[in-house]
Design an enzyme around this catalytic site. Structure first.
Site, PDB file in Angstrom:
ATOM      1  N   ILE A 164       0.837  -1.199   0.000  1.00 49.22           N
ATOM      2  CA  ILE A 164       0.000   0.000   0.000  1.00 49.22           C
ATOM      3  C   ILE A 164       0.871   1.248   0.000  1.00 49.22           C
ATOM      4  O   ILE A 164       0.636   2.193  -0.762  1.00 49.22           O
ATOM      5  CB  ILE A 164      -0.971   0.000   1.200  1.00 49.22           C
ATOM      6  CG1 ILE A 164      -1.928  -1.188   1.103  1.00 49.22           C
ATOM      7  CG2 ILE A 164      -1.753   1.310   1.263  1.00 49.22           C
ATOM      8  CD1 ILE A 164      -2.812  -1.371   2.324  1.00 49.22           C
TER       9      ILE A 164
ATOM     10  N   THR B 291      -4.491   6.110   6.776  1.00 48.71           N
ATOM     11  CA  THR B 291      -5.448   5.117   6.282  1.00 48.71           C
ATOM     12  C   THR B 291      -5.057   3.727   6.754  1.00 48.71           C
ATOM     13  O   THR B 291      -5.524   2.725   6.218  1.00 48.71           O
ATOM     14  CB  THR B 291      -5.505   5.125   4.739  1.00 48.71           C
ATOM     15  OG1 THR B 291      -4.175   4.948   4.220  1.00 48.71           O
ATOM     16  CG2 THR B 291      -6.091   6.410   4.204  1.00 48.71           C
TER      17      THR B 291
ATOM     18  N   ARG C 127      -3.870   2.311  10.637  1.00 49.84           N
ATOM     19  CA  ARG C 127      -4.446   1.905  11.915  1.00 49.84           C
ATOM     20  C   ARG C 127      -4.580   3.139  12.794  1.00 49.84           C
ATOM     21  O   ARG C 127      -3.655   3.947  12.900  1.00 49.84           O
ATOM     22  CB  ARG C 127      -3.568   0.858  12.609  1.00 49.84           C
ATOM     23  CG  ARG C 127      -3.549  -0.494  11.914  1.00 49.84           C
ATOM     24  CD  ARG C 127      -4.893  -1.210  12.051  1.00 49.84           C
ATOM     25  NE  ARG C 127      -4.923  -2.469  11.328  1.00 49.84           N
ATOM     26  CZ  ARG C 127      -5.369  -2.611  10.093  1.00 49.84           C
ATOM     27  NH1 ARG C 127      -5.810  -1.547   9.436  1.00 49.84           N
ATOM     28  NH2 ARG C 127      -5.395  -3.792   9.505  1.00 49.84           N
TER      29      ARG C 127
ATOM     30  N   ASP D  14      -8.884   8.099   7.782  1.00 48.44           N
ATOM     31  CA  ASP D  14      -9.850   7.042   7.488  1.00 48.44           C
ATOM     32  C   ASP D  14      -9.952   6.087   8.668  1.00 48.44           C
ATOM     33  O   ASP D  14     -10.865   5.258   8.725  1.00 48.44           O
ATOM     34  CB  ASP D  14      -9.434   6.280   6.227  1.00 48.44           C
ATOM     35  CG  ASP D  14     -10.531   5.339   5.729  1.00 48.44           C
ATOM     36  OD1 ASP D  14     -11.702   5.763   5.690  1.00 48.44           O
ATOM     37  OD2 ASP D  14     -10.224   4.182   5.383  1.00 48.44           O
TER      38      ASP D  14
ATOM     39  N   GLU E 150     -12.692   4.567  16.631  1.00 49.02           N
ATOM     40  CA  GLU E 150     -13.570   4.140  15.555  1.00 49.02           C
ATOM     41  C   GLU E 150     -14.326   2.847  15.835  1.00 49.02           C
ATOM     42  O   GLU E 150     -15.323   2.558  15.162  1.00 49.02           O
ATOM     43  CB  GLU E 150     -12.783   3.977  14.256  1.00 49.02           C
ATOM     44  CG  GLU E 150     -11.862   2.781  14.249  1.00 49.02           C
ATOM     45  CD  GLU E 150     -11.195   2.574  12.894  1.00 49.02           C
ATOM     46  OE1 GLU E 150     -11.764   2.982  11.876  1.00 49.02           O
ATOM     47  OE2 GLU E 150     -10.112   2.002  12.861  1.00 49.02           O
TER      48      GLU E 150
ATOM     49  N   HIS F  93     -13.455   4.367   7.598  1.00 50.60           N
ATOM     50  CA  HIS F  93     -12.693   3.148   7.307  1.00 50.60           C
ATOM     51  C   HIS F  93     -13.112   2.567   5.947  1.00 50.60           C
ATOM     52  O   HIS F  93     -13.388   1.372   5.829  1.00 50.60           O
ATOM     53  CB  HIS F  93     -12.923   2.112   8.413  1.00 50.60           C
ATOM     54  CG  HIS F  93     -11.761   1.165   8.572  1.00 50.60           C
ATOM     55  ND1 HIS F  93     -11.117   0.965   9.773  1.00 50.60           N
ATOM     56  CD2 HIS F  93     -11.129   0.374   7.688  1.00 50.60           C
ATOM     57  CE1 HIS F  93     -10.153   0.078   9.616  1.00 50.60           C
ATOM     58  NE2 HIS F  93     -10.138  -0.285   8.349  1.00 50.60           N
TER      59      HIS F  93
END
Length: 331
Positions: free
Chosen positions: A156, A232, A234, A258, A263, A295
């Protein structure tokens, strides 16, 4: 093989049903409820359970799964920090995950957040809906010619580095392991050097004891003024109270998240009618230069199909008692 699928949304069942035809030996039952100690006993009579990044797969849950005969935990995600691996291993329960499904999906969302918060698209959208066509509060900066700092250069992070390079940005990176793909157009530097020189910092690390709260007041103060921070990966990579303090000190030009520490009770749920008392999320959303999404970095058609295919492949690998790099073991 019988799999009990927890925390099912319609897009989950749709994507898995599409690939289930090519795995005739597997049967799935979908549940809306999530995996937790109180729901683990529902897996009685099943060979495996399938959980997600926000499922509660701690010691008590794993013990109850063992009691009802479950031998396999399938994580339909890359993250596994919510799984008690030591307890699973002690009971002979294998844990298999999806380490890479669509790196581009998450990287593209990271850039979308960076662009959105930079050009204040969240504010512009609301203004125009109210027939306010003024440009006040919408000033951004060019990304071209700026420096992008990529923290974590797995698949990523490497995809994000390529995107930044395509925008004409100078790419610098930090990781314990250097990725040859990134070295073709970027340079590896120390974390302190990255913090001090990046105009955009994008986090793409796994959550470990070493990376938890790596973004804290100490590291924030090492950053350039008016930096853009995107996460984006953790939520717990960032110490939220320190982030809020840094925003209040006007250290950041923008912050795009994100994922965030609070969350777990919000992700994928409709809480529009709730009063979020003592909410870190509400505090972050009160700042005009912060964008938060739920997320959704993974949420593309291509990524969901890949998640389904790899998860069911993992189940078949388990049936064959074969080894796989997708298995999560205690280091």
């Amino acid at each position: 093989m019988r799999i009990l699928f927890y925390d099912t949304k319609k897009y989950d069942s749709d994507s898995f049903d599409k690939v289930l035809e090519s795995h005739p030996g597997i049967k799935i039952k979908y549940l809306k409820t999530d995996l937790a100690p109180v729901t683990a006993s529902l897996a009685a009579g099943y060979d495996a359970v399938c959980a997600f990044v926000n499922s509660e797969v701690g010691k008590e849950t794993v013990e109850k799964l063992h009691e009802v005969g479950v031998k396999l935990i399938l994580m339909r995600c890359a993250g596994f920090n919510n799984v008690d691996l030591e307890t699973a291993e002690s009971y002979g329960i294998r844990v298999l995950r999806v380490p890479g499904y669509s790196p581009e999906a998450v990287a593209e969302h990271a850039m979308a957040l960076a662009l959105g918060v930079n050009r204040r698209l969240h504010k512009a959208y609301v203004k125009v809906r109210e027939n306010d066509f003024s440009l006040s509060g919408l000033m951004g900066v060019n990304f071209h010619g700026k420096t992008a700092g990529i923290v974590g250069t797995g698949k990523i992070g490497a995809a994000m580095a390529k995107i930044c390079h395509g925008f004409g940005m100078k790419v610098i990176a930090y990781d314990v392991y250097e990725n040859p793909e990134v070295k073709e157009f970027g340079a590896y530097v120390s974390l302190d050097e990255l913090l001090a020189n990046s105009d955009l910092i994008s986090l793409h690390c796994p959550l470990t004891d070493n990376t938890r709260h790596m973004i804290n007041m100490k590291s924030i103060r090492k950053m350039k003024d008016r930096v853009i921070l995107v996460n984006t990966s953790r939520g717990a990579l960032v110490k939220t109270d320190d982030l809020v303090e840094g925003i209040r000190e006007r250290k950041f030009f923008g912050v795009g998240l994100d994922v965030y520490e609070e969350e777990s009770t919000n992700v994928f749920e409709d809480r529009s009618n709730d009063i979020l008392e003592h909410s870190t999320t509400a505090r972050l959303l009160s700042f005009p230069n912060v964008m938060i999404t739920s997320h959704q970095g993974f949420f593309t058609e291509e990524a969901l199909r890949a998640i389904a295919e790899i998860t069911l492949d993992n189940a078949e690998i388990f049936e064959k008692r074969a080894d796989t790099p997708n298995e999560v073991k205690i280091q």
